[in-house]
Design an enzyme around this catalytic site. Sequence first.
Site, PDB file in Angstrom:
ATOM      1  CG  ASP A  59      -5.539  -0.081   5.327  1.00 42.26           C
ATOM      2  OD1 ASP A  59      -5.410  -0.408   6.528  1.00 42.26           O
ATOM      3  OD2 ASP A  59      -4.586   0.296   4.608  1.00 42.26           O
ATOM      4  CG  HIS A  75      -1.768   1.135   1.466  1.00 43.83           C
ATOM      5  ND1 HIS A  75      -2.413   1.372   2.660  1.00 43.83           N
ATOM      6  CD2 HIS A  75      -2.130   2.161   0.642  1.00 43.83           C
ATOM      7  CE1 HIS A  75      -3.124   2.491   2.560  1.00 43.83           C
ATOM      8  NE2 HIS A  75      -2.959   2.990   1.350  1.00 43.83           N
ATOM      9  CG  MET A 125      -0.604   5.328   2.426  1.00 37.68           C
ATOM     10  SD  MET A 125      -0.799   4.757   4.116  1.00 37.68           S
ATOM     11  CE  MET A 125       0.166   3.255   4.029  1.00 37.68           C
TER      12      MET A 125
HETATM   13  C1  DX5 Z   1      -2.781   3.277   7.869  1.00 37.55           C
HETATM   14  C2  DX5 Z   1      -2.376   2.019   7.188  1.00 37.55           C
HETATM   15  C3  DX5 Z   1      -3.048   0.804   7.713  1.00 37.55           C
HETATM   16  C4  DX5 Z   1      -2.726   0.485   9.146  1.00 37.55           C
HETATM   17  C5  DX5 Z   1      -3.891  -0.269   9.722  1.00 37.55           C
HETATM   18  O1  DX5 Z   1      -2.313   4.369   7.162  1.00 37.55           O
HETATM   19  O2  DX5 Z   1      -2.679   2.095   5.810  1.00 37.55           O
HETATM   20  O3  DX5 Z   1      -2.776  -0.315   6.896  1.00 37.55           O
HETATM   21  O4  DX5 Z   1      -1.562  -0.277   9.293  1.00 37.55           O
HETATM   22  O5  DX5 Z   1      -3.710  -0.403  11.090  1.00 37.55           O
HETATM   23  P1  DX5 Z   1      -4.936  -0.634  12.083  1.00 37.55           P
HETATM   24  O6  DX5 Z   1      -5.593  -1.928  11.664  1.00 37.55           O
HETATM   25  O7  DX5 Z   1      -4.300  -0.715  13.411  1.00 37.55           O
HETATM   26  O8  DX5 Z   1      -5.867   0.512  11.932  1.00 37.55           O
HETATM   27 ZN    ZN Z   2      -2.541   0.201   4.596  1.00 35.71          ZN
END
Ligand code: DX5
Ligand code: ZN
Length: 217
Positions: free
Chosen positions: A177, A64, A66
């Site tokens: 997510d 993923h 970002m």
């Molecule tokens: C946040 C990430 C998520 C995160 C999810 O920016 O993209 O993938 O790791 O973590 P939880 O499940 O703890 O919200």
């Molecule tokens: Zn993520």
Amino acid sequence: MVKIAPSILSGNFLNLEPDLRMVNDNADLLHVDVMDGTFVPNISFGFPLAEAMAKVVTIPMDVHLMIVNPWKYIERFAKVGANLISFHLEACEDEGKDPREVIALVKSCGAKAGLAIDPDVPVEKLFPYIEDVDFFLIMSVFAGFGGQKFIEESVDRIKQLKAEMDRIGIQRDIEVDGGVSKANSKILAEAGATMLVAGSSVFKAADPALAIKEMRD
Ligand code: DX5
Ligand code: ZN
């Protein structure tokens, strides 16, 4: 059945191998959160760690991105072992880049292409890309950190996306997510989600394997 993708962002960074082996044995995908400190106000990790993890991971690695200008790094992430690669629509809009070009790039690298949006982006903005993508990633918290509280409106956003897929007769995976746990996994799956990312609810659980099983069932 819904697929579970534990996010290694919540793993033990001092010793990831046992966490990765637990994920191999119990989950469907490994979710790998790459943050650049510019697209999101946090920095996680990059190529060396993804490459090292790929040596142990036996299930598909779901990266993923970002980051700004994700297209610059997609080929390298595919090379170090990403099987699914998602990037944000916002990152394309910021640079006037056509998401279709980026989707095509991901596919040309042999990976499955995912288009992601944060909670403040209208879900209708995904509709033009249903034909193009392999999956969508609906953020149910603002991208940047693990352990945030699930935003309830996300359920309706998934339903809207699913309804549009039904209307045009094209089905794609919907990944959710952020803040996912056994408290909301059922309602998410019923809304149309097919892949659930879970960080803290897996790795902070007393029994992570059981936490995964409970979300899947
Ligand atoms: C946040 C990430 C998520 C995160 C999810 O920016 O993209 O993938 O790791 O973590 P939880 O499940 O703890 O919200
Ligand atoms: Zn993520």
